[in-house]
Scaffold this active site. Structure first.
Site, PDB file in Angstrom:
ATOM      1  N   ARG A   1       1.220   2.171   8.603  1.00  0.00           N
ATOM      2  CA  ARG A   1      -0.064   2.006   9.319  1.00  0.00           C
ATOM      3  C   ARG A   1      -0.890   3.295   9.326  1.00  0.00           C
ATOM      4  O   ARG A   1      -1.570   3.600  10.294  1.00  0.00           O
ATOM      5  CB  ARG A   1       0.176   1.527  10.764  1.00  0.00           C
ATOM      6  CG  ARG A   1       0.866   0.184  10.800  1.00  0.00           C
ATOM      7  CD  ARG A   1       1.229  -0.268  12.187  1.00  0.00           C
ATOM      8  NE  ARG A   1       2.001  -1.495  12.090  1.00  0.00           N
ATOM      9  CZ  ARG A   1       1.459  -2.705  12.012  1.00  0.00           C
ATOM     10  NH1 ARG A   1       0.154  -2.847  12.035  1.00  0.00           N
ATOM     11  NH2 ARG A   1       2.226  -3.773  11.915  1.00  0.00           N
TER      12      ARG A   1
ATOM     13  N   GLY B   1      -2.330   4.251   6.138  1.00  0.00           N
ATOM     14  CA  GLY B   1      -3.093   4.217   4.887  1.00  0.00           C
ATOM     15  C   GLY B   1      -2.316   4.655   3.668  1.00  0.00           C
ATOM     16  O   GLY B   1      -2.881   4.773   2.577  1.00  0.00           O
TER      17      GLY B   1
ATOM     18  N   GLY C   1       0.210   3.074   2.061  1.00  0.00           N
ATOM     19  CA  GLY C   1       0.374   1.972   1.107  1.00  0.00           C
ATOM     20  C   GLY C   1      -0.879   1.817   0.260  1.00  0.00           C
ATOM     21  O   GLY C   1      -0.812   1.639  -0.961  1.00  0.00           O
TER      22      GLY C   1
ATOM     23  N   ASN D   1       2.772 -14.092   5.117  1.00  0.00           N
ATOM     24  CA  ASN D   1       2.414 -12.723   5.502  1.00  0.00           C
ATOM     25  C   ASN D   1       0.884 -12.612   5.595  1.00  0.00           C
ATOM     26  O   ASN D   1       0.227 -11.989   4.770  1.00  0.00           O
ATOM     27  CB  ASN D   1       2.995 -11.752   4.484  1.00  0.00           C
ATOM     28  CG  ASN D   1       3.009 -10.317   4.996  1.00  0.00           C
ATOM     29  OD1 ASN D   1       2.365 -10.006   5.999  1.00  0.00           O
ATOM     30  ND2 ASN D   1       3.727  -9.461   4.309  1.00  0.00           N
TER      31      ASN D   1
ATOM     32  N   TYR E   1      -5.349  -7.658   1.558  1.00  0.00           N
ATOM     33  CA  TYR E   1      -5.611  -7.717   0.116  1.00  0.00           C
ATOM     34  C   TYR E   1      -6.969  -8.362  -0.161  1.00  0.00           C
ATOM     35  O   TYR E   1      -7.702  -7.926  -1.054  1.00  0.00           O
ATOM     36  CB  TYR E   1      -4.501  -8.498  -0.601  1.00  0.00           C
ATOM     37  CG  TYR E   1      -3.140  -7.838  -0.536  1.00  0.00           C
ATOM     38  CD1 TYR E   1      -3.008  -6.449  -0.570  1.00  0.00           C
ATOM     39  CD2 TYR E   1      -1.984  -8.592  -0.446  1.00  0.00           C
ATOM     40  CE1 TYR E   1      -1.756  -5.844  -0.513  1.00  0.00           C
ATOM     41  CE2 TYR E   1      -0.720  -7.992  -0.393  1.00  0.00           C
ATOM     42  CZ  TYR E   1      -0.619  -6.619  -0.425  1.00  0.00           C
ATOM     43  OH  TYR E   1       0.614  -6.023  -0.376  1.00  0.00           O
TER      44      TYR E   1
END
Lengths: 230, 230
Positions: free
Chosen positions: A164, A166, A168, A195, A202
């Site tokens: 959480r 950033g 990823g 999910n 996304y």
């Protein structure tokens, strides 16, 4: 034995009303993984299997990863490729990674509002004061309609205490950037249909979720039987 | 001008009750595609786009395929790989394909109950009396849980007049056989969720259909924007 009573604390200076909130600086770096990173990569993949409750499907070993991930005859990005994300409280010193002919590391400075408590700092130490935070594994795929390659992202994982923030997105962006640099047409990956937070994320970044397609998988005994049949 | 009346037909010999039904012999061969097959491959991909009603997504050209499919530095099976299926009314003569160090062609003789009328025999002629029937394009993917590669089948296509004769299965089996020979762990592909006949066929051959997973795709302007951002 009881500790001696502490000396009286000095009177603190009054804080100016306009002071900025205290922050923790963190330096990050994305670089190509090397064979010597395999022990960390193996642990990260195992943590991912635990997170996905799929440890019963996990059979990779350090030696199976070493034997299959780093082919000496295939250049980075032409086959299985891993970007590692590392973090350090200090700027990264100049290293051999900086002169890698295939990928110049991406560095970024972030200010965290809360310091990260990393209970596995020693386990994931990659050099002095540098900790492995996560990874992305990807490889080329091909679109016959576009007549050009793309990248398929097999795994994207960030260790729990670094989520959480950033990170990823930084790893996925690095793959997208590389795809654009190489003139590739797509970056693809998969997500579990339940999910919803991931799907929303996304879609907000501009990805299409292909709801009509299903993955088919031939594996284990069925593969052996089918692949051995006439 | 009216045709002359035909001569009276000779009395046919009575058929013995135990006669076999008449059949048409067909010799088939699966071999690695080469750069000189690109014109046929391009036409096959276009026919696939027409079949899937996706010609608006089709932008591949012969030159984009040539430039991306046959890297001189990467061995077959280590990157994008195409098997072509050919058919001939006669046995295949010995050729250079037979001494290919990476893949020995798979040949099979089939007896068809009805001869195939191929309206595009000339368009898809690859050598004397040999016709290109279909193709499969595949490339390595990777399972971090297994710690080993697999194959992903991007496209499998058989020309219309050759369908429902087991040729698609021959192409997919060839990929499975190659995966087994290389010690790979999986063969994967995708199917449209409304294509119930295909799903039934894949399940009967032992494949799992992964109903929970969805493909995400970043392409076009969204890829450019995301891949260019910091």
């Amino acid at each position: 034995m009881a500790a001696a009573a502490p000396p009286p604390a000095p009177t603190p200076a009054p804080e100016p009303a306009t002071s900025l909130p205290e922050t923790t600086p963190l330096f990050t770096r994305i670089r190509l993984a090397t064979p010597s990173d395999v022990p960390h990569i193996h642990k990260l993949i195992h943590q991912m299997a635990v997170f996905e409750r799929l440890t019963h499907l996990f059979s990779a070993t350090e030696s199976s990863l070493s034997a299959t991930l780093f082919s000496p005859t295939v250049l980075p990005f032409n086959s299985f490729t891993i970007f590692l994300l590392e973090a350090s409280p200090n700027p990264f010193p100049v290293s051999t990674f900086d002169s890698n002919p295939f990928f110049k590391p991406l560095t970024k400075f972030v200010n965290l509002s809360v310091p990260i408590e990393d209970p596995e700092r020693d386990t994931f130490k990659s050099m002095d004061n540098v900790t492995v935070v996560g990874f992305v594994l990807f490889f080329p795929n091909y679109s016959t309609f576009l007549g050009k390659p793309g990248f398929y992202v097999e795994d994207l994982f960030v260790r729990e205490c670094y989520r959480r923030k950033g990170f990823g997105k930084m790893l996925l962006s690095a793959v997208a950037k590389q795809a654009v640099a190489m003139g590739y047409g797509r970056v693809e990956w998969v997500v579990l249909d339940w999910n919803v937070n991931a799907i929303k994320f996304y879609e907000e970044m501009g990805a299409d979720v292909l709801n009509e397609w299903r993955i088919c998988r031939l594996t284990g005994e069925a593969l052996q039987a089918y692949g051995g049949a006439d």
